[in-house]
Design a protein around this motif. Structure first.
Motif, mmCIF file in Angstrom:
data_model
loop_
_atom_site.group_PDB
_atom_site.id
_atom_site.type_symbol
_atom_site.label_atom_id
_atom_site.label_comp_id
_atom_site.label_asym_id
_atom_site.label_seq_id
_atom_site.Cartn_x
_atom_site.Cartn_y
_atom_site.Cartn_z
ATOM 1 N N GLY A 1 2.499 0.404 8.432
ATOM 2 C CA GLY A 1 1.606 1.282 7.697
ATOM 3 C C GLY A 1 1.987 2.742 7.830
ATOM 4 O O GLY A 1 1.937 3.501 6.849
ATOM 5 N N GLU A 2 2.403 3.140 9.045
ATOM 6 C CA GLU A 2 2.822 4.531 9.246
ATOM 7 C C GLU A 2 4.121 4.829 8.513
ATOM 8 O O GLU A 2 4.279 5.907 7.926
ATOM 9 C CB GLU A 2 2.956 4.818 10.741
ATOM 10 C CG GLU A 2 1.603 4.901 11.450
ATOM 11 C CD GLU A 2 1.711 4.930 12.959
ATOM 12 O OE1 GLU A 2 0.817 5.506 13.600
ATOM 13 O OE2 GLU A 2 2.682 4.350 13.510
ATOM 14 N N MET A 3 5.046 3.878 8.515
ATOM 15 C CA MET A 3 6.287 4.075 7.768
ATOM 16 C C MET A 3 6.008 4.160 6.275
ATOM 17 O O MET A 3 6.630 4.953 5.560
ATOM 18 C CB MET A 3 7.280 2.953 8.092
ATOM 19 C CG MET A 3 7.810 3.001 9.517
ATOM 20 S SD MET A 3 9.173 1.846 9.862
ATOM 21 C CE MET A 3 8.339 0.265 9.802
ATOM 22 N N GLN A 4 5.066 3.350 5.794
ATOM 23 C CA GLN A 4 4.708 3.404 4.383
ATOM 24 C C GLN A 4 4.109 4.757 4.031
ATOM 25 O O GLN A 4 4.416 5.334 2.976
ATOM 26 C CB GLN A 4 3.709 2.284 4.060
ATOM 27 C CG GLN A 4 3.376 2.172 2.576
ATOM 28 C CD GLN A 4 4.594 1.794 1.734
ATOM 29 O OE1 GLN A 4 5.289 0.814 2.034
ATOM 30 N NE2 GLN A 4 4.877 2.581 0.695
ATOM 31 N N ARG A 5 3.276 5.314 4.918
ATOM 32 C CA ARG A 5 2.691 6.635 4.669
ATOM 33 C C ARG A 5 3.771 7.706 4.634
ATOM 34 O O ARG A 5 3.682 8.669 3.856
ATOM 35 C CB ARG A 5 1.643 6.955 5.732
ATOM 36 C CG ARG A 5 0.380 6.134 5.609
ATOM 37 C CD ARG A 5 -0.676 6.518 6.602
ATOM 38 N NE ARG A 5 -1.199 7.866 6.359
ATOM 39 C CZ ARG A 5 -2.284 8.357 6.932
ATOM 40 N NH1 ARG A 5 -2.971 7.612 7.806
ATOM 41 N NH2 ARG A 5 -2.706 9.579 6.673
ATOM 42 N N MET A 6 4.804 7.551 5.469
ATOM 43 C CA MET A 6 5.912 8.498 5.445
ATOM 44 C C MET A 6 6.611 8.464 4.085
ATOM 45 O O MET A 6 6.922 9.509 3.495
ATOM 46 C CB MET A 6 6.913 8.177 6.558
ATOM 47 C CG MET A 6 6.389 8.396 7.964
ATOM 48 S SD MET A 6 7.634 7.972 9.222
ATOM 49 C CE MET A 6 6.667 8.083 10.725
ATOM 50 N N ALA A 7 6.869 7.259 3.595
ATOM 51 C CA ALA A 7 7.542 7.127 2.297
ATOM 52 C C ALA A 7 6.675 7.678 1.174
ATOM 53 O O ALA A 7 7.185 8.334 0.245
ATOM 54 C CB ALA A 7 7.879 5.657 2.043
ATOM 55 N N GLU A 8 5.388 7.437 1.237
ATOM 56 C CA GLU A 8 4.489 7.955 0.210
ATOM 57 C C GLU A 8 4.468 9.482 0.224
ATOM 58 O O GLU A 8 4.418 10.125 -0.836
ATOM 59 C CB GLU A 8 3.084 7.399 0.436
ATOM 60 C CG GLU A 8 2.975 5.896 0.132
ATOM 61 C CD GLU A 8 1.667 5.306 0.618
ATOM 62 O OE1 GLU A 8 0.858 6.052 1.244
ATOM 63 O OE2 GLU A 8 1.445 4.099 0.383
ATOM 64 N N ALA A 9 4.523 10.062 1.414
ATOM 65 C CA ALA A 9 4.562 11.525 1.508
ATOM 66 C C ALA A 9 5.849 12.072 0.907
ATOM 67 O O ALA A 9 5.839 13.104 0.209
ATOM 68 C CB ALA A 9 4.432 11.951 2.975
ATOM 69 N N LEU A 10 6.962 11.392 1.145
ATOM 70 C CA LEU A 10 8.223 11.843 0.554
ATOM 71 C C LEU A 10 8.193 11.718 -0.963
ATOM 72 O O LEU A 10 8.670 12.605 -1.681
ATOM 73 C CB LEU A 10 9.392 11.041 1.132
ATOM 74 C CG LEU A 10 9.840 11.392 2.549
ATOM 75 C CD1 LEU A 10 11.031 10.530 2.956
ATOM 76 C CD2 LEU A 10 10.199 12.871 2.672
ATOM 77 N N ARG A 11 7.646 10.617 -1.458
ATOM 78 C CA ARG A 11 7.549 10.448 -2.914
ATOM 79 C C ARG A 11 6.734 11.587 -3.531
ATOM 80 O O ARG A 11 7.147 12.196 -4.523
ATOM 81 C CB ARG A 11 6.912 9.101 -3.259
ATOM 82 C CG ARG A 11 6.615 8.938 -4.750
ATOM 83 C CD ARG A 11 5.957 7.610 -5.046
ATOM 84 N NE ARG A 11 6.904 6.526 -4.878
ATOM 85 C CZ ARG A 11 7.793 6.159 -5.790
ATOM 86 N NH1 ARG A 11 7.872 6.828 -6.941
ATOM 87 N NH2 ARG A 11 8.613 5.171 -5.572
#
Length: 431
Positions: free
Chosen positions: A411-421
């Motif tokens: 979930g934290e890695m997904q939030r990182m990717a969403e922030a980059l997007r």
């Protein structure tokens, strides 16, 4: 009234790799990091951010890990630091034993401590050169390194690198270096009798923009080095301690070098400490009566620091107790899935991944020829925008680095990717 730390910083502090005119501008308020837990960091205003590059590639188990905290506090009850020049201490001896036990067959059974990645590299290169000088091959003075390599910022380490930006003014200093681009080019060298060592970042080059080497290349280089009796130096300052999915990157190709350089994650990212592991053969090449001058006259004030070694021992204990290496393959698979959500973005040219290390390269379009000029600082702008989406990381030119601590959840890695997007959308547009 509490001190104005931002004002004090702007008045007196010079930050590394930072354009200080922009930093000191009246309208710029730096992020002052004051707290951390797990993958999260907190600034002076209470804003929380995901640590997207593991605090410049150092943090392994997250911030404020109780096991490492307890080890540091326990060591403080005895002594924080004493000289390692002509003295020993229990944590350093124990850590050396544990580090060497991680290498198959005990083939790297000697540990030389320093305090950062650059000095770990300096130790390996200087040992290589001095070994050959005093053991019958003084002509071996040349070091082979690779294009776009980065091995640190001290003069010798910087001279090994292949990125002019990081070499400072002049650029003509340091070791006798020949840079090549591939294992095939290494194999085609004519004069090998003057080569002391080959140095490489195994599997992936960090400062080159997370550039991944071809599979099998590292083994090919090791085979060549063994055939020509040339030392192999592996710079695992970034890749060590689980980053690539194994404890060390060289394990992926069953390679054991003559020198293994470790730092950054060695203490879990808590304290400065570095280690250069080497062989009995190299160690024996420095033995002799003191009058012979074969001693390795190199070292640092904080070498073998008790606090650093205590933190490193606790970090290795976390690997064992939490069975991290067993969990890494599944975590790497999750990270790949998270990165895949960014691949279709119209401004993502490429995503390069090695374990839990990734570089997301952005451009004007999917065409690699449509890259942004470095002067536009689009990578910097994207990372600054990511802060508004609770993510901290730094770019390498137009490559956005994503390197979560090993403790990061899916979930934290997904939030990182969403922030980059979201940040790429803001800076480059969404179409």
């Amino acid at each position: 009234m509490p001190p104005d730390f931002v004002a004090l910083d702007k008045a007196h502090v010079w930050h590394p790799f930072t354009p200080m005119q922009d930093w000191c501008a009246p309208d710029h308020e730096p992020i002052m990091l004051v707290d951390g837990e797990g993958c999260w960091l907190t600034d002076q205003h209470g804003n929380r951010y995901l640590d997207g590059n593991s605090s410049i590639w150092t943090n392994i188990h997250g911030h404020r890990h109780p096991r490492i905290h307890a080890a540091i506090k326990a060591q403080l009850d005895h002594v924080a630091h004493t000289s390692f020049l002509g003295f020993a201490n229990p944590p350093a001896a124990q850590l050396a034993g544990e580090l060497t036990a991680l290498i198959p067959g005990g083939r790297l059974n000697k540990v030389f401590y320093t305090d950062n990645g650059s000095t770990a590299i300096e130790s390996a290169v200087r040992m290589s050169l001095q070994y050959w000088e005093q053991n019958g091959s003084p002509q071996r003075t040349r070091i082979i390194s690779f294009d776009a390599a980065y091995h640190g910022d001290t003069l010798g380490a910087a001279s090994l690198g292949g990125i002019p930006l990081f070499k400072g003014s002049g650029n003509q200093f340091g070791y006798a270096v020949q840079r090549i681009s591939s294992a095939e080019q290494l194999e085609s060298l004519d004069d090998v009798t003057s080569i002391a060592a080959v140095i490489i970042e195994p599997l992936i080059q960090g400062a080159a923009g997370m550039r991944v080497w071809p599979q099998g290349m590292l083994k090919q280089i090791e085979t060549w080095c063994r055939a020509h009796d040339v030392f192999l130096i592996l710079d695992e300052v970034m890749t060590g301690f689980g980053r690539t999915g194994k404890m060390f990157a060289c394990e992926h190709e069953d390679v054991v070098p003559d020198f293994l350089c470790l730092a950054k994650g060695l203490t879990g990212g808590y304290l400065p400490l570095a280690a250069t592991l080497t062989t009995q053969r190299v160690f024996d090449g420095f033995l002799g009566d003191a009058s012979e001058g074969r001693t390795f006259f190199y070292g640092h004030s904080y070498a073998g620091s008790q606090l650093g070694c205590a933190a490193a021992l606790a970090s290795l204990a976390v690997f064992r107790e939490e069975r991290l290496l067993e969990q890494l393959p599944a975590k790497v698979t999750s990270f790949t899935s998270v990165l895949d959500t960014l691949r279709a973005h119209p401004h993502v040219i490429d995503i390069r991944q090695c374990g839990l290390i990734a570089g997301i390269e952005i451009g004007k379009s999917k065409d690699p020829r449509e890259e942004y000029p470095a002067a536009d600082r689009m990578g910097v702008k994207a990372c600054l925008a990511a802060r508004r989406h609770a993510l901290l990381t730094r770019p390498v030119v137009n490559t956005l680095v994503l390197m979560p601590p090993l403790c990061a959840t899916e979930g934290e890695m997904q939030r990182m990717a969403e922030a980059l997007r979201a940040s790429i959308d803001e800076v480059c547009g969404s179409d």
